[in-house]
Design a protein around this motif. Structure first.
Motif, PDB file in Angstrom:
ATOM      1  N   ARG A  47      53.637   9.345  38.656  1.00 48.66           N
ATOM      2  CA  ARG A  47      53.335   7.953  39.020  1.00 48.66           C
ATOM      3  C   ARG A  47      52.172   7.478  38.172  1.00 48.66           C
ATOM      4  N   LYS A  48      52.354   6.329  37.545  1.00 48.96           N
ATOM      5  CA  LYS A  48      51.323   5.849  36.632  1.00 48.96           C
ATOM      6  C   LYS A  48      50.170   5.159  37.346  1.00 48.96           C
ATOM      7  N   THR A  49      50.445   4.369  38.353  1.00 49.95           N
ATOM      8  CA  THR A  49      49.371   3.644  39.033  1.00 49.95           C
ATOM      9  C   THR A  49      49.312   4.046  40.501  1.00 49.95           C
ATOM     10  N   GLN A  72      42.730   7.132  31.679  1.00 51.04           N
ATOM     11  CA  GLN A  72      41.943   7.798  32.714  1.00 51.04           C
ATOM     12  C   GLN A  72      41.269   9.070  32.187  1.00 51.04           C
ATOM     13  N   SER A  86      45.026  10.180  37.557  1.00 45.49           N
ATOM     14  CA  SER A  86      43.729   9.801  38.126  1.00 45.49           C
ATOM     15  C   SER A  86      42.860  11.023  38.451  1.00 45.49           C
ATOM     16  N   THR A  92      48.558   3.186  44.478  1.00 44.30           N
ATOM     17  CA  THR A  92      48.550   2.077  45.423  1.00 44.30           C
ATOM     18  C   THR A  92      47.149   1.984  46.014  1.00 44.30           C
ATOM     19  N   ARG A 104      44.424   5.059  46.698  1.00 47.47           N
ATOM     20  CA  ARG A 104      43.016   5.011  46.261  1.00 47.47           C
ATOM     21  C   ARG A 104      42.081   5.261  47.443  1.00 47.47           C
ATOM     22  N   HIS A 110      48.435  14.015  38.894  1.00 44.49           N
ATOM     23  CA  HIS A 110      48.364  12.571  38.638  1.00 44.49           C
ATOM     24  C   HIS A 110      47.261  12.283  37.633  1.00 44.49           C
ATOM     25  N   PRO A 167      42.074   1.618  35.004  1.00 39.07           N
ATOM     26  CA  PRO A 167      43.472   1.182  34.907  1.00 39.07           C
ATOM     27  C   PRO A 167      44.233   1.814  33.737  1.00 39.07           C
TER      28      PRO A 167
END
Length: 166
Positions: free
Chosen positions: A4-6, A36, A89, A8, A12, A87, A33
């Motif tokens: 998953r790139k972004t 990362q 992030s 929700t 977060r 991920h 955004p």
């Protein structure tokens, strides 16, 4: 892989609500955004500049080993929170890899910091063997952390060689 790139808003919040998530996302640097990993590597420079570059090699190695162990736990917990093993992030691995890459820069001229940063990013993105293999085959917190440790080692070796010939 980073499925998953972004994130929700709920993801977060879930990450930042736990000590594991806060650490795994590099104190928020992994929530950028874009890029990362680069933001995580840049954030890793701050503790290095303020503290680690003034500490002995022994202290640096101790911080790296403890940071790695805690990172395996934090990234494992955070991956389960997100439902994704690695991920984008989750950037604590960038912190540890960057600090490994900068070990030869502890007693080096100013340009070694920039070179160590660039070399780590190169190996982290390029992922030559065995980094790519480890990235694809190890899962959980260990899988998140180990490829960046090896990228940091590769970068440290190249930086050490550069410093030896300069």
């Amino acid at each position: 892989m980073n499925e998953r790139k972004t994130l929700t808003a709920a993801q977060r919040r879930a990450l930042l609500a736990t000590p594991a998530g806060w650490l795994a996302c590099g104190f928020g640097s992994g929530l950028a955004p874009v890029a990362q990993g680069t933001f995580g590597s840049l954030a890793a420079l701050l503790p290095w500049l303020l503290w680690l570059r003034h500490a002995s090699v022994s202290i640096n190695l101790l911080v790296i080993v403890i940071g790695f162990a805690i990172g395996v736990w934090a990234c494992d917990v955070s991956g389960r929170i997100l439902g994704v093993d690695d991920h984008r992030s989750l950037v604590w691995d960038e912190f540890i890899g960057q600090w490994i890459a900068l070990l030869p820069a502890l007693l080096a001229p100013w340009w070694a910091l920039a070179a160590g940063f660039a070399l780590f990013r190169l190996f982290d993105v390029w992922k030559p063997w065995p980094i790519r293999w480890l990235d694809r085959h190890l899962k959980g917190g260990l899988g998140v952390m180990i490829d960046d440790v090896i990228a940091g080692v590769f970068a440290a070796v190249v930086l050490w060689l550069l410093l030896r010939v300069s």
